[in-house]
Write an enzyme that holds these catalytic residues in place. Structure first.
Site, PDB file in Angstrom:
ATOM      1  N   HIS A   1      47.724  41.629  35.686  1.00 45.23           N
ATOM      2  CA  HIS A   1      48.150  42.259  37.346  1.00 45.23           C
ATOM      3  C   HIS A   1      48.426  41.758  38.007  1.00 45.23           C
ATOM      4  O   HIS A   1      50.197  40.832  36.973  1.00 45.23           O
ATOM      5  CB  HIS A   1      47.199  40.402  37.588  1.00 45.23           C
ATOM      6  CG  HIS A   1      46.545  40.523  38.792  1.00 45.23           C
ATOM      7  ND1 HIS A   1      46.785  40.317  40.263  1.00 45.23           N
ATOM      8  CD2 HIS A   1      45.733  40.837  39.820  1.00 45.23           C
ATOM      9  CE1 HIS A   1      47.271  39.902  40.818  1.00 45.23           C
ATOM     10  NE2 HIS A   1      46.130  40.612  41.664  1.00 45.23           N
TER      11      HIS A   1
ATOM     12  N   ASP B   1      46.765  33.801  32.159  1.00 42.64           N
ATOM     13  CA  ASP B   1      46.334  33.869  33.287  1.00 42.64           C
ATOM     14  C   ASP B   1      44.227  33.782  32.902  1.00 42.64           C
ATOM     15  O   ASP B   1      43.517  34.775  33.032  1.00 42.64           O
ATOM     16  CB  ASP B   1      46.369  35.052  33.634  1.00 42.64           C
ATOM     17  CG  ASP B   1      46.280  35.602  35.043  1.00 42.64           C
ATOM     18  OD1 ASP B   1      44.964  34.409  35.866  1.00 42.64           O
ATOM     19  OD2 ASP B   1      46.256  36.346  35.298  1.00 42.64           O
TER      20      ASP B   1
ATOM     21  N   GLN C   1      40.337  35.622  36.169  1.00 36.62           N
ATOM     22  CA  GLN C   1      38.659  36.703  35.789  1.00 36.62           C
ATOM     23  C   GLN C   1      38.078  36.031  35.247  1.00 36.62           C
ATOM     24  O   GLN C   1      36.710  36.174  34.514  1.00 36.62           O
ATOM     25  CB  GLN C   1      39.309  38.099  36.159  1.00 36.62           C
ATOM     26  CG  GLN C   1      39.356  38.919  36.928  1.00 36.62           C
ATOM     27  CD  GLN C   1      39.245  39.005  37.876  1.00 36.62           C
ATOM     28  OE1 GLN C   1      37.819  39.242  37.702  1.00 36.62           O
ATOM     29  NE2 GLN C   1      39.768  38.953  39.294  1.00 36.62           N
TER      30      GLN C   1
ATOM     31  N   LYS D   1      38.240  33.144  42.985  1.00 37.04           N
ATOM     32  CA  LYS D   1      37.421  33.566  42.272  1.00 37.04           C
ATOM     33  C   LYS D   1      35.362  33.791  40.990  1.00 37.04           C
ATOM     34  O   LYS D   1      35.047  33.930  40.451  1.00 37.04           O
ATOM     35  CB  LYS D   1      38.360  34.131  41.166  1.00 37.04           C
ATOM     36  CG  LYS D   1      39.199  34.457  41.084  1.00 37.04           C
ATOM     37  CD  LYS D   1      39.189  36.524  42.192  1.00 37.04           C
ATOM     38  CE  LYS D   1      40.603  36.399  42.517  1.00 37.04           C
ATOM     39  NZ  LYS D   1      40.517  38.051  42.401  1.00 37.04           N
TER      40      LYS D   1
ATOM     41  N   CYS E   1      45.830  45.712  41.899  1.00 41.59           N
ATOM     42  CA  CYS E   1      47.187  45.294  41.282  1.00 41.59           C
ATOM     43  C   CYS E   1      47.170  44.803  40.485  1.00 41.59           C
ATOM     44  O   CYS E   1      47.619  44.090  39.801  1.00 41.59           O
ATOM     45  CB  CYS E   1      46.876  43.783  42.373  1.00 41.59           C
ATOM     46  SG  CYS E   1      47.073  43.744  43.836  1.00 41.59           S
TER      47      CYS E   1
END
Length: 599
Positions: free
Chosen positions: A319, A396, A399, A422, A560
């Protein structure tokens, strides 16, 4: 009505038989061409009548009673009203009784023509036939049943034989298509081979008020979960309760509301610690989201520890939030950025990653799950190889936290970041996890109140983590709301969520593959419930707009994540993304609209 009583105290069966035959002859709606049913003297047989007037074949399933008004089923005429739900699988050679059929409701009323009203009921469309409909009109029938109940016991209604292949499958969760071998999860099928859902999705959906929203005259179908997830009522109510009963600043006063607010805020930190299996609550820092968390690491640890010539490795899947902060730092400090390539399925090529590692590698930053493709990366392996090279690692998890269990101690990453919105929590709140010793060795990136031990005009001493990174008044209420969201998914069970979404992804993948001209982007064997595609002959925004007409929300654009889409020669895709409150019926609707576009 009365009957003569025999010396043994029981009614006279001959008189009872006579009364019963008079009763059935008087009932309207029984064909005049068939003999009236009768009770044998030795008992009660509810299945002994003629069935010549009952239609067979497709006519039975397709509104049989409106086409054959004289065949309205009553007690004793042979066919159960529940057969209207059985289609052609009813066995007319072994007809069943309609006596005591509680399964027949008003929505399945067999009478569809107002003119055919043998029971003299004013509005048959609203009548429930859980009992014999003429009981209200003929009082002697009540008395007859009372006498019968003293003499006999009605045998249980046998099940209508049904061929296994003719069973109608409920639409909520059962996947009838075969699973690709690389996507199957063994050990969760019943005797029929159908998948057993880990929870009742229809009950879960009741917790999400927005799923009842009407969009363009259609019920909302929310398939944009990779952008943001919807919030259960438990989260909404918890935030409201905070503002109604606990609202105060934290850590700074001795009054009651300050204590309540502080307890709620720090309680949420404890929930995050347990959710991630962090070693200490001091390793959990509240930020605005994953983007701010990455910037915090770049502008604190990165500024403090990286020097000209050092190298940062990112993956092709990232991202923008995990690219731009490192680019800014690289420009400022003359660093070099290297990129781990992916194959044509969107999977990281580990062999190429190993080639990039060297003594100059100081940081590896990568996503655990791609927001654009859904690819699940081999995170533990990537972290381990980076540590062997002496590099720090940031993962990260924006997600991943909503799709799978996360254990930061097992992962062994130095930092892990995610956003509350999220994972079914509020916007404007997120988390930076960091190893405690590393956090305490890192300079703060913002100064202000709440993060200091002592301040003079000559010198300031900072708190240890987490306080040193939480300057000023934070987003207290939404941190509490994030805690409620974690409570919610924890009660459902992250393993259960992962299992359900996996099956739903398999189902959706197979349906989308059947749409002519549709090309799936990102076909890794290990995927979260994210699908990206392009449709031949249509711009992605045109597909998104058409889906929106049907109430279906998807993301159309570059997500993104422009570098990974360009790796596949694209500037944008359509991206349905699934959550545990989505259903097969919603996926069916998505596929139906896409098929209609191609037609």
């Amino acid at each position: 009505m009365s009957t003569n009583i025999n010396p043994d105290g029981l009614p006279n069966l001959q008189e009872l038989e006579k009364l019963a035959n008079q009763f059935f002859k008087s009932v309207k709606g029984v064909s005049q061409n068939e003999p009236a049913p009768s009770f044998p003297a030795n008992g009660f047989s509810p299945v002994g009548s003629q069935i010549s007037d009952i239609p067979t074949g497709n006519g039975f399933a397709d509104g049989l009673f409106s086409h054959h008004p004289q065949s309205v089923p009553v007690s004793g005429v042979g066919a159960s009203p529940s057969a209207i739900n059985q289609g052609d699988v009813i066995n007319l050679n072994n007809p069943q009784t309609s006596f005591e059929d509680p399964g027949l409701t008003a929505t399945h009323s067999p009478v569809s023509q107002p003119s055919v009203n043998p029971f003299n009921i004013t509005d048959l469309s609203t009548t429930s036939f859980n009992a014999l409909p003429y009981q209200q009109e003929q009082s002697f029938e009540h008395e007859l049943q009372q006498v019968l109940s003293q003499l006999i016991q009605v045998p249980p209604v046998p099940q209508i034989p049904v061929k296994p292949e003719a069973v109608a499958t409920p639409p909520s969760f059962y996947f009838l298509k075969s699973f690709p071998a690389q996507l199957t999860v063994p050990g969760n099928t019943g005797a029929s081979g159908l998948v057993k859902p880990p929870f009742d999705v229809n009950i879960v959906r009741q917790d999400f008020p927005i799923l009842k929203e009407i969009v363009n005259s259609k019920q909302l179908v929310w398939l944009d979960n990779a952008a943001t997830t919807q919030k259960p009522k438990q989260v909404i109510d918890r935030i409201s309760y905070f503002y109604e009963h606990e609202n105060s600043n934290i850590h700074r006063a001795t009054h009651e509301l300050a204590a309540r607010a502080t307890d709620a805020y720090e309680g949420a930190r404890k929930k995050v610690q347990q959710f991630l299996n962090a070693g200490s609550v001091n390793e959990i820092i509240f930020v605005r989201g994953a983007t701010e968390a990455i910037n915090l690491v770049a502008k604190s640890w990165g500024e403090q520890n990286l020097n000209a010539g050092d190298e940062i490795i990112v993956s092709h899947l990232e991202h923008h939030a995990n690219i731009v902060p490192w680019q800014q730092l690289a420009t400022k400090k003359d660093l070099k950025i290297k990129v781990i390539p992916v194959d044509d399925d969107g999977q990281i090529i580990i062999e190429e990653y190993v080639k990039l590692l060297n003594p100059k590698t100081k940081l590896v930053a990568f996503t655990q799950v791609s927001n654009a493709l859904g690819t699940v990366t081999p995170a533990r392996q990537i972290v381990s190889l980076a540590h062997l090279a002496g590099a720090k690692v940031l993962v990260d998890g924006a997600q991943s936290v909503s799709h799978m269990p996360v254990d930061v101690q097992a992962l062994d990453a130095d930092w892990f970041v995610f956003s509350g919105h999220k994972v079914f929590g509020p916007t404007g709140i997120g988390v930076l996890y960091g190893k405690e010793d590393l956090l305490n060795q890192t300079q703060p990136w913002q100064g202000g109140g709440n993060m200091i031990v002592d301040v003079t005009f000559e010198h300031t001493r900072y708190h240890n983590a987490p306080g040193r990174f939480e300057a000023g008044t934070g987003n207290i209420a939404d941190a509490v709301g994030l805690g409620a969201a974690i409570d919610y998914v924890t009660r459902l069970g992250m393993h259960n969520i992962a299992q359900y979404e996996h099956y739903l992804l398999v189902y959706a993948t197979q349906l989308l593959k059947e749409v002519p001209g549709l090309r799936l982007i990102g076909t890794a064997a290990d995927k979260a419930s994210v699908l990206s595609f392009v449709l031949e002959g249509y711009k992605t925004e045109e597909v998104g707009a058409e889906l929106n007409k049907h109430g279906i929300a998807v993301r159309s654009g570059h997500h993104c994540a422009q570098p990974i889409l360009r790796r596949f020669g694209l500037e944008s895709t359509v991206r349905p993304s699934l959550a545990f409150y989505n259903t097969c019926a919603e996926v069916d609707l998505l596929a139906h609209v896409l098929h209609s576009l191609k037609k």
